[in-house]
Design an enzyme around this catalytic site. Structure first.
Site, PDB file in Angstrom:
ATOM      1  N   LYS A  37       0.831  -1.266  -0.009  1.00  0.00           N
ATOM      2  CA  LYS A  37      -0.048  -0.084   0.107  1.00  0.00           C
ATOM      3  C   LYS A  37       0.762   1.367   0.001  1.00  0.00           C
ATOM      4  O   LYS A  37       0.390   2.160  -0.505  1.00  0.00           O
ATOM      5  CB  LYS A  37      -0.953  -0.018   1.155  1.00  0.00           C
ATOM      6  CG  LYS A  37      -2.169  -0.953   1.067  1.00  0.00           C
ATOM      7  CD  LYS A  37      -2.953  -0.840   2.104  1.00  0.00           C
ATOM      8  CE  LYS A  37      -4.228  -1.865   1.818  1.00  0.00           C
ATOM      9  NZ  LYS A  37      -4.939  -2.361   2.857  1.00  0.00           N
TER      10      LYS A  37
HETATM   11  N1  GLU Z   1      -8.000  -7.965   5.594  1.00  0.00           N
HETATM   12  C1  GLU Z   1      -7.023  -8.564   4.998  1.00  0.00           C
HETATM   13  C2  GLU Z   1      -5.953  -7.733   4.197  1.00  0.00           C
HETATM   14  O1  GLU Z   1      -6.277  -6.848   3.576  1.00  0.00           O
HETATM   15  C3  GLU Z   1      -7.147  -9.779   4.125  1.00  0.00           C
HETATM   16  C4  GLU Z   1      -7.551 -11.089   4.834  1.00  0.00           C
HETATM   17  C5  GLU Z   1      -7.953 -12.124   4.173  1.00  0.00           C
HETATM   18  O2  GLU Z   1      -8.218 -12.286   2.959  1.00  0.00           O
HETATM   19  O3  GLU Z   1      -8.148 -13.329   4.845  1.00  0.00           O
HETATM   20  O4  GLU Z   1      -4.940  -7.949   4.401  1.00  0.00           O
END
Ligand code: GLU
Length: 291
Positions: free
Chosen positions: A259
């Site tokens: 990011k």
């Molecule tokens: N929210 C997590 C992330 O953005 C991803 C989790 C998942 O896909 O299990 O890294």
């Protein structure tokens, strides 16, 4: 009578901690293609538990950028659905319930180690972002002792005790058979944090189970997390979904996108007038694994 097989339910689980990039878009697109090919439903879940990094404006942008890219979902924070709420910060009661269940069976224990303590207790730190294998400093010899009360005000994380030496195996939809050894490839991991929030591993497992997700499509960096989560499914008495991990997208120098690299953020690409269809056309359609 054999119960009918549940119809396909997939999910997109972005975190609003920055702008999503082309790697997220590619993984999510594959999730979307797989859900469509199966005639199923796609859920969008806003994984906003990290209060120090998650920001409401990122949450808004994230949905707008994904829609710009051509993604759509049938359930989510912006459109509701039968398993609402779809924002993790609004689902704390579910996580508390699951944690209480783990606590009641002695599957977790309180850990007073700081991150620094954990690092210092290690002989060989692991590469990348993976959390180091916990050396067991606070692990009680007798699991029953895990349920002793913790004095109020103590700064503790709760760890899940992994079955040392057990091989956790699963068939990944993209990478094929996977096997990780508990206690060697990963150690006792945090499920409840000292700031009274669930850790990622617990929250994601509870949500995927509660939302009836039948296949998890996500980046290959989470393969090892899947092994941890399979242990949580077992401890919570829930049936795990299928897993399909997608190879990570790298930039022209072979570095995986993050990011903090803005050049390939959906925001920037959109501002530059990029065409989502043209971006998608550069991807190997076989990546989605649809015959
Ligand atoms: N929210 C997590 C992330 O953005 C991803 C989790 C998942 O896909 O299990 O890294």
């Amino acid at each position: 009578m054999v119960p009918p097989a549940p119809s396909y339910r997939g999910r997109l689980a972005p975190s609003p901690t920055g702008y999503l990039h082309l790697g997220h878009a590619r993984t999510f697109w594959i999730a979307r293609e797989r859900a469509r090919a199966a005639g199923g439903v796609l859920v969008l879940r806003d994984e906003d538990l990290d209060a120090s990094r998650a920001r409401p404006e990122f949450a808004t942008t994230m949905l707008a950028d994904l829609r710009w890219f051509g993604l759509d979902w049938q359930e989510g924070p912006d459109c509701g659905g039968p398993f609402a709420p779809y924002r993790q910060s609004q689902r704390l009661a579910c996580y508390r319930g699951a944690f209480a269940q783990l606590h009641a069976v002695g599957a977790v224990y309180p850990c007073r180690c700081s991150r620094q303590d954990i690092l210092q207790a290690l002989t060989a730190p692991h590469a990348g972002e993976e959390e180091p294998v916990y050396p067991g400093t606070c692990r009680p010899a007798n699991p029953e002792k895990a349920c002793e009360p913790v004095p109020a005000g103590t700064r503790i994380n709760w760890r899940f005790r992994v079955p040392d030496g057990e091989t956790i195996s699963f068939l990944d939809g993209h990478f094929g058979p996977q096997a990780f050894v508990a206690g060697r490839d990963f150690g006792d991991f945090v499920v409840w944090r000292h700031d009274d929030l669930p850790a990622y591993q617990l929250a994601v497992t509870v949500d995927d189970a509660a939302m009836g997700i039948t296949e998890v499509v996500r980046g290959a960096d989470l393969l090892l997390s899947t092994a941890r989560q399979l242990l949580l499914y077992r401890a919570l008495g829930r049936r795990p979904p299928a897993f399909f991990h997608v190879p990570l997208l790298t930039d022209e120098r072979g570095i995986r996108l993050a990011k903090r690299h803005d050049a390939l953020s959906l925001r920037t690409l959109r501002a530059q007038g990029a065409s989502p269809a043209a971006l998608r056309a550069t991807w190997d359609p076989q990546l989605a694994g649809i015959p």
